[in-house]
Design a protein around this motif. Structure first.
Motif, PDB file in Angstrom:
ATOM      1  N   GLU A  61      59.047  44.517  73.021  1.00 10.48           N
ATOM      2  CA  GLU A  61      58.124  43.296  71.329  1.00 10.48           C
ATOM      3  C   GLU A  61      57.782  43.917  70.550  1.00 10.48           C
ATOM      4  OE1 GLU A  61      54.422  40.282  72.551  1.00 10.48           O
ATOM      5  OE2 GLU A  61      55.454  41.442  74.241  1.00 10.48           O
ATOM      6  N   MET A  62      57.295  45.041  70.214  1.00  9.94           N
ATOM      7  CA  MET A  62      56.460  45.289  68.955  1.00  9.94           C
ATOM      8  C   MET A  62      57.995  45.543  68.561  1.00  9.94           C
ATOM      9  SD  MET A  62      54.301  46.280  66.630  1.00  9.94           S
ATOM     10  CE  MET A  62      52.866  46.548  67.667  1.00  9.94           C
ATOM     11  N   GLU A  63      58.902  45.738  68.577  1.00  9.40           N
ATOM     12  CA  GLU A  63      59.984  45.629  67.720  1.00  9.40           C
ATOM     13  C   GLU A  63      60.212  44.777  66.788  1.00  9.40           C
ATOM     14  OE1 GLU A  63      63.512  47.102  69.686  1.00  9.40           O
ATOM     15  OE2 GLU A  63      62.786  49.692  70.407  1.00  9.40           O
ATOM     16  N   GLN A  64      60.211  43.317  67.751  1.00 13.47           N
ATOM     17  CA  GLN A  64      60.739  42.394  66.433  1.00 13.47           C
ATOM     18  C   GLN A  64      60.017  42.211  65.657  1.00 13.47           C
ATOM     19  OE1 GLN A  64      63.904  40.610  67.152  1.00 13.47           O
ATOM     20  NE2 GLN A  64      62.472  39.789  65.076  1.00 13.47           N
ATOM     21  N   SER A  65      58.328  42.575  66.285  1.00 10.24           N
ATOM     22  CA  SER A  65      57.475  42.072  65.052  1.00 10.24           C
ATOM     23  C   SER A  65      57.547  42.680  63.641  1.00 10.24           C
ATOM     24  CB  SER A  65      55.809  42.279  65.748  1.00 10.24           C
ATOM     25  OG  SER A  65      55.895  41.164  67.020  1.00 10.24           O
ATOM     26  N   LEU A  66      57.937  43.786  64.113  1.00  7.43           N
ATOM     27  CA  LEU A  66      58.188  45.269  63.046  1.00  7.43           C
ATOM     28  C   LEU A  66      59.182  45.277  61.970  1.00  7.43           C
ATOM     29  CD1 LEU A  66      57.625  48.379  64.890  1.00  7.43           C
ATOM     30  CD2 LEU A  66      55.482  47.985  63.600  1.00  7.43           C
ATOM     31  N   GLN A  67      60.564  44.575  62.582  1.00  6.76           N
ATOM     32  CA  GLN A  67      61.670  43.953  61.714  1.00  6.76           C
ATOM     33  C   GLN A  67      61.331  43.029  60.465  1.00  6.76           C
ATOM     34  OE1 GLN A  67      63.527  43.640  64.986  1.00  6.76           O
ATOM     35  NE2 GLN A  67      64.953  45.567  64.209  1.00  6.76           N
ATOM     36  N   ASN A  68      60.202  41.924  61.554  1.00  3.77           N
ATOM     37  CA  ASN A  68      60.145  40.695  60.415  1.00  3.77           C
ATOM     38  C   ASN A  68      59.229  41.534  59.739  1.00  3.77           C
ATOM     39  OD1 ASN A  68      61.827  38.996  62.910  1.00  3.77           O
ATOM     40  ND2 ASN A  68      59.336  38.616  63.432  1.00  3.77           N
ATOM     41  N   LEU A  69      58.317  42.327  59.945  1.00  5.45           N
ATOM     42  CA  LEU A  69      57.485  42.678  58.320  1.00  5.45           C
ATOM     43  C   LEU A  69      58.372  44.185  57.427  1.00  5.45           C
ATOM     44  CD1 LEU A  69      54.276  44.275  61.003  1.00  5.45           C
ATOM     45  CD2 LEU A  69      54.663  42.060  59.110  1.00  5.45           C
ATOM     46  N   GLY A  70      59.854  44.411  57.585  1.00  3.77           N
ATOM     47  CA  GLY A  70      60.809  44.738  56.981  1.00  3.77           C
ATOM     48  C   GLY A  70      60.802  46.477  57.420  1.00  3.77           C
ATOM     49  N   TYR A  71      60.071  47.205  58.254  1.00  2.00           N
ATOM     50  CA  TYR A  71      60.303  48.110  58.748  1.00  2.00           C
ATOM     51  C   TYR A  71      61.775  48.513  59.633  1.00  2.00           C
ATOM     52  CZ  TYR A  71      55.070  48.635  58.828  1.00  2.00           C
ATOM     53  OH  TYR A  71      54.515  48.895  57.829  1.00  2.00           O
ATOM     54  N   LEU A  72      62.504  49.209  59.794  1.00  2.00           N
ATOM     55  CA  LEU A  72      63.110  49.630  60.253  1.00  2.00           C
ATOM     56  C   LEU A  72      63.110  50.474  61.699  1.00  2.00           C
ATOM     57  CD1 LEU A  72      65.971  50.695  57.644  1.00  2.00           C
ATOM     58  CD2 LEU A  72      65.557  48.241  58.482  1.00  2.00           C
ATOM     59  N   ILE A  73      63.984  50.391  62.562  1.00  2.00           N
ATOM     60  CA  ILE A  73      64.101  50.781  63.778  1.00  2.00           C
ATOM     61  C   ILE A  73      65.099  51.432  63.823  1.00  2.00           C
ATOM     62  CG2 ILE A  73      63.750  50.665  66.023  1.00  2.00           C
ATOM     63  CD1 ILE A  73      61.794  48.289  65.033  1.00  2.00           C
ATOM     64  N   GLU A  74      63.833  53.366  63.932  1.00  2.00           N
ATOM     65  CA  GLU A  74      65.086  54.249  63.833  1.00  2.00           C
ATOM     66  C   GLU A  74      65.001  54.823  65.677  1.00  2.00           C
ATOM     67  OE1 GLU A  74      66.339  55.523  61.122  1.00  2.00           O
ATOM     68  OE2 GLU A  74      65.075  55.164  59.344  1.00  2.00           O
ATOM     69  N   ARG A  75      66.518  53.947  65.413  1.00  2.00           N
ATOM     70  CA  ARG A  75      67.025  54.474  67.158  1.00  2.00           C
ATOM     71  C   ARG A  75      67.227  55.779  67.588  1.00  2.00           C
ATOM     72  NH1 ARG A  75      66.613  50.077  69.506  1.00  2.00           N
ATOM     73  NH2 ARG A  75      66.388  47.981  68.221  1.00  2.00           N
ATOM     74  N   GLU A  76      68.293  56.249  66.060  1.00  2.00           N
ATOM     75  CA  GLU A  76      68.453  57.121  66.023  1.00  2.00           C
ATOM     76  C   GLU A  76      67.838  58.693  66.645  1.00  2.00           C
ATOM     77  OE1 GLU A  76      71.717  58.117  62.716  1.00  2.00           O
ATOM     78  OE2 GLU A  76      72.764  56.457  63.541  1.00  2.00           O
TER      79      GLU A  76
END
Length: 277
Positions: free
Chosen positions: A180-195
């Motif tokens: 759930e937090m991932e979507q909120s963070l992406q909306n704020l301009g953060y990148l999810i670093e899956r690697e």
């Protein structure tokens, strides 16, 4: 007691304070013999008018701080616990031995040691309640860590004004909270670093690594940490720190290259000498 100084910013409803506090007393306070709190306040307006540059002002205040701490320690066995800096004043705080402080003697010393007006007050505080007030809370402890990190980067030659990828580590107790937090963070301009895999912690088995293109000025880093800390406060989660690659200025790159060359030459010479033996 070992010195362990922490620096952070605290915002109240009326002002923003920069706090420097000796956290080293945390495990020992209160000290029974030192039951009187002494505050020495400097009005910064007059000093600003008499200094041409900010650097001159800082140097003048640093000299006064050192003299004040030394004299109060020697004269009244005072313990320096820290200072609070606002836009228009600088407050120094000490704990003196109970009933030992002499205001008349202090003012006489001030007349010969400082050309600007200061105000002082002393009051009983055997429980060290004001010191407890100065200690950082959980978020402010992160600010203390930020200041230490950025000081270390500057010391190594980092140009902290240069943007770079800044990584933040978050830990969650539940997988659904992380998702759930991932979507909120992406909306704020953060990148999810899956690697980039974060390390799970006891009780927090679901790590999340994110990044944002930022400088690492203290105000910038504190703003990001404050934003993330408040976001995860709605979940059973923990902020676990940040990191980035260094960005050296051209001058510091030259210095670093020269230092490495010098070290390499020195190492080669040592090897030559050992071979000759």
């Amino acid at each position: 007691m070992a010195d362990d100084w922490g620096f952070y910013e605290r915002r109240t409803e009326s002002e923003q304070m920069r706090v420097l506090v000796n956290i080293g007393y945390k495990g020992e306070a209160p000290l029974p013999e030192h039951g009187d709190l002494l505050s020495v306040t400097v009005n910064l307006y007059m000093i600003l008018r008499n200094n041409r540059t900010k650097q001159a002002l800082v140097s003048q205040l640093e000299r006064f701080e050192a003299k004040l701490e030394g004299w109060l320690s020697e004269t009244f066995s005072a313990l320096y616990i820290g200072r609070i800096n606002t836009v228009n004043r600088l407050e120094f705080y000490f704990y003196c031995k109970t009933d030992l402080f002499d205001s008349h003697r202090f003012r006489k010393w001030m007349e010969g040691s400082w050309s600007f007006r200061v105000t002082e007050y002393v009051k009983a505080d055997p429980e060290w309640s004001f010191y407890r007030y100065m200690l950082p809370d959980q978020l402010e402890e992160l600010y203390v860590h930020n200041a230490h990190m950025i000081y270390a980067l500057i010391h190594k030659g980092d140009d902290i004004k240069q943007p770079r990828n800044v990584y933040h580590w978050l830990l969650f107790r539940k997988a659904e909270d992380r998702q759930e937090m991932e979507q909120s963070l992406q909306n704020l301009g953060y990148l999810i670093e899956r690697e980039k895999e974060g390390e799970p912690d006891t009780g927090y088995p679901y790590p999340l690594v994110i990044s944002r293109y930022d400088n690492v000025l203290l105000d910038t880093v504190n703003a990001r940490v404050r934003e993330l800390y408040r976001l995860i406060s709605h979940y059973d989660a923990r902020y676990d720190g940040w990191g980035s690659s260094m960005k050296l200025s051209s001058t510091n790159r030259v210095k670093l290259g020269y230092r490495k060359l010098k070290d390499a030459i020195g190492l080669s010479l040592k090897r030559i000498r050992s071979c000759r033996r």
